[in-house]
Design a protein around this motif. Structure first.
Motif, mmCIF file in Angstrom:
data_model
loop_
_atom_site.group_PDB
_atom_site.id
_atom_site.type_symbol
_atom_site.label_atom_id
_atom_site.label_comp_id
_atom_site.label_asym_id
_atom_site.label_seq_id
_atom_site.Cartn_x
_atom_site.Cartn_y
_atom_site.Cartn_z
ATOM 1 N N VAL A 20 0.847 -1.199 0.000
ATOM 2 C CA VAL A 20 0.000 0.000 0.000
ATOM 3 C C VAL A 20 0.878 1.243 0.000
ATOM 4 O O VAL A 20 0.651 2.179 -0.780
ATOM 5 C CB VAL A 20 -0.963 0.016 1.211
ATOM 6 N N ARG A 21 1.898 1.247 0.827
ATOM 7 C CA ARG A 21 2.802 2.411 0.879
ATOM 8 C C ARG A 21 3.515 2.626 -0.469
ATOM 9 O O ARG A 21 3.709 3.761 -0.905
ATOM 10 C CB ARG A 21 3.818 2.235 2.002
ATOM 11 N N TYR A 22 3.893 1.529 -1.107
ATOM 12 C CA TYR A 22 4.534 1.623 -2.421
ATOM 13 C C TYR A 22 3.570 2.246 -3.436
ATOM 14 O O TYR A 22 3.955 3.140 -4.192
ATOM 15 C CB TYR A 22 4.985 0.232 -2.866
ATOM 16 N N TYR A 23 2.319 1.788 -3.435
ATOM 17 C CA TYR A 23 1.322 2.363 -4.342
ATOM 18 C C TYR A 23 1.115 3.848 -4.043
ATOM 19 O O TYR A 23 0.910 4.645 -4.964
ATOM 20 C CB TYR A 23 -0.010 1.629 -4.226
ATOM 21 N N LEU A 55 -7.553 0.287 -4.475
ATOM 22 C CA LEU A 55 -6.630 -0.824 -4.250
ATOM 23 C C LEU A 55 -7.097 -2.064 -5.001
ATOM 24 O O LEU A 55 -6.296 -2.748 -5.655
ATOM 25 C CB LEU A 55 -6.497 -1.114 -2.759
ATOM 26 N N ARG A 56 -8.374 -2.339 -4.958
ATOM 27 C CA ARG A 56 -8.908 -3.505 -5.675
ATOM 28 C C ARG A 56 -8.778 -3.339 -7.185
ATOM 29 O O ARG A 56 -8.507 -4.299 -7.898
ATOM 30 C CB ARG A 56 -10.353 -3.763 -5.260
ATOM 31 N N PHE A 57 -8.948 -2.110 -7.675
ATOM 32 C CA PHE A 57 -8.756 -1.851 -9.100
ATOM 33 C C PHE A 57 -7.308 -2.140 -9.503
ATOM 34 O O PHE A 57 -7.049 -2.786 -10.528
ATOM 35 C CB PHE A 57 -9.112 -0.397 -9.437
ATOM 36 N N ILE A 58 -6.376 -1.674 -8.697
ATOM 37 C CA ILE A 58 -4.953 -1.896 -8.988
ATOM 38 C C ILE A 58 -4.666 -3.389 -9.049
ATOM 39 O O ILE A 58 -4.013 -3.874 -9.975
ATOM 40 C CB ILE A 58 -4.065 -1.206 -7.931
ATOM 41 N N ARG A 59 -5.139 -4.128 -8.057
ATOM 42 C CA ARG A 59 -4.893 -5.567 -8.010
ATOM 43 C C ARG A 59 -5.549 -6.279 -9.202
ATOM 44 O O ARG A 59 -4.955 -7.181 -9.789
ATOM 45 C CB ARG A 59 -5.395 -6.153 -6.685
ATOM 46 N N SER A 60 -6.750 -5.872 -9.562
ATOM 47 C CA SER A 60 -7.424 -6.468 -10.733
ATOM 48 C C SER A 60 -6.646 -6.179 -12.011
ATOM 49 O O SER A 60 -6.498 -7.044 -12.872
ATOM 50 C CB SER A 60 -8.847 -5.933 -10.869
ATOM 51 N N GLY A 61 -6.160 -4.950 -12.131
ATOM 52 C CA GLY A 61 -5.362 -4.584 -13.297
ATOM 53 C C GLY A 61 -4.092 -5.415 -13.392
ATOM 54 O O GLY A 61 -3.703 -5.858 -14.475
ATOM 55 N N GLN A 62 -3.469 -5.656 -12.254
ATOM 56 C CA GLN A 62 -2.264 -6.488 -12.250
ATOM 57 C C GLN A 62 -2.590 -7.925 -12.657
ATOM 58 O O GLN A 62 -1.832 -8.542 -13.402
ATOM 59 C CB GLN A 62 -1.606 -6.470 -10.876
ATOM 60 N N ARG A 63 -3.717 -8.450 -12.168
ATOM 61 C CA ARG A 63 -4.106 -9.813 -12.554
ATOM 62 C C ARG A 63 -4.372 -9.906 -14.059
ATOM 63 O O ARG A 63 -4.175 -10.955 -14.658
ATOM 64 C CB ARG A 63 -5.330 -10.268 -11.759
ATOM 65 N N ALA A 64 -4.826 -8.808 -14.653
ATOM 66 C CA ALA A 64 -5.049 -8.774 -16.101
ATOM 67 C C ALA A 64 -3.745 -8.604 -16.865
ATOM 68 O O ALA A 64 -3.734 -8.644 -18.094
ATOM 69 C CB ALA A 64 -6.024 -7.649 -16.466
ATOM 70 N N PHE A 66 -1.602 -5.895 -16.561
ATOM 71 C CA PHE A 66 -1.149 -4.522 -16.732
ATOM 72 C C PHE A 66 -0.012 -4.237 -15.758
ATOM 73 O O PHE A 66 -0.005 -4.728 -14.635
ATOM 74 C CB PHE A 66 -2.284 -3.524 -16.465
ATOM 75 N N THR A 67 0.949 -3.441 -16.198
ATOM 76 C CA THR A 67 2.006 -2.982 -15.300
ATOM 77 C C THR A 67 1.445 -1.856 -14.442
ATOM 78 O O THR A 67 0.379 -1.290 -14.742
ATOM 79 C CB THR A 67 3.209 -2.445 -16.094
ATOM 80 N N LEU A 68 2.167 -1.496 -13.404
ATOM 81 C CA LEU A 68 1.717 -0.384 -12.566
ATOM 82 C C LEU A 68 1.709 0.929 -13.352
ATOM 83 O O LEU A 68 0.832 1.773 -13.141
ATOM 84 C CB LEU A 68 2.585 -0.272 -11.311
ATOM 85 N N ASP A 69 2.646 1.099 -14.278
ATOM 86 C CA ASP A 69 2.630 2.292 -15.135
ATOM 87 C C ASP A 69 1.378 2.328 -15.996
ATOM 88 O O ASP A 69 0.751 3.379 -16.164
ATOM 89 C CB ASP A 69 3.868 2.336 -16.036
ATOM 90 N N ILE A 71 -1.453 0.865 -15.301
ATOM 91 C CA ILE A 71 -2.582 1.106 -14.399
ATOM 92 C C ILE A 71 -2.698 2.596 -14.106
ATOM 93 O O ILE A 71 -3.799 3.154 -14.102
ATOM 94 C CB ILE A 71 -2.440 0.257 -13.121
ATOM 95 N N ALA A 72 -1.562 3.249 -13.891
ATOM 96 C CA ALA A 72 -1.580 4.702 -13.680
ATOM 97 C C ALA A 72 -2.138 5.409 -14.910
ATOM 98 O O ALA A 72 -2.912 6.368 -14.785
ATOM 99 C CB ALA A 72 -0.168 5.204 -13.358
ATOM 100 N N GLN A 73 -1.764 4.936 -16.098
ATOM 101 C CA GLN A 73 -2.302 5.515 -17.329
ATOM 102 C C GLN A 73 -3.817 5.331 -17.399
ATOM 103 O O GLN A 73 -4.545 6.262 -17.748
ATOM 104 C CB GLN A 73 -1.667 4.868 -18.552
ATOM 105 N N LEU A 74 -4.291 4.131 -17.058
ATOM 106 C CA LEU A 74 -5.732 3.874 -17.076
ATOM 107 C C LEU A 74 -6.468 4.797 -16.111
ATOM 108 O O LEU A 74 -7.534 5.325 -16.442
ATOM 109 C CB LEU A 74 -6.028 2.414 -16.731
ATOM 110 N N LEU A 75 -5.905 4.999 -14.938
ATOM 111 C CA LEU A 75 -6.538 5.889 -13.965
ATOM 112 C C LEU A 75 -6.594 7.323 -14.489
ATOM 113 O O LEU A 75 -7.608 8.012 -14.333
ATOM 114 C CB LEU A 75 -5.787 5.823 -12.631
#
Length: 139
Positions: A20-23, A55-64, A66-69, A71-75
């Motif tokens: 969480v802190r990393y995110y 947080l759940r969106f981030i985790r779902s994106g990772q399961r799909a 997507f990289t964290l970058d 996911i940031a773009q999607l947001l």
């Protein structure tokens, strides 16, 4: 929903507190203000349903995949309501998944052939090295 501490938020998303802190450091999850307390600790940060959803969106994106970058773009695209760009990013991910699936299907087919050859060699009491081991030795 009752406000959560960072550990409660982490539990709700199935991650650790450091995740969480990393995110938060990446700007994917907003850092709430500290509530109450003016002492050394300055109070406790409380997280709400919006934080849990993020947080759940981030985790779902990772399961799909997507990289964290990404996911940031999607947001960011969602905040701008840029559906075309979000769809294009998703289509790129779909193409990458399709390529990976094809690669894995090829690997599965090759391994199935080797398993069949190994079974045939064992049934014939063939003293030659196992085809599976031989194939992996060459690569």
């Amino acid at each position: 929903m009752k406000p959560l501490t960072i550990s409660g938020l982490a539990r709700s998303g199935g991650v650790g507190v450091e995740t969480v802190r990393y995110y938060q450091r990446l700007g994917l999850i907003a850092l709430p203000e500290r509530s109450g307390g003016g002492g050394l600790g300055g109070g406790i940060r409380r997280y709400d349903a919006g934080h849990v959803d993020r947080l759940r969106f981030i985790r779902s994106g990772q399961r799909a995949g997507f990289t964290l970058d990404q996911i940031a773009q999607l947001l960011a695209l969602d905040a701008r309501h840029d559906h075309d760009a979000a769809r294009a990013l998703a289509e790129e991910r779909i193409a990458a998944l399709d390529a990976r699936i094809a690669e894995m299907q090829e690997a599965r087919a090759a391994l199935a052939r080797l398993a069949t050859q190994c079974g045939a060699a064992a049934a014939n009491a063939n003293p030659a090295p196992c085809p599976i081991i031989t194939a992996f030795d060459r690569h």
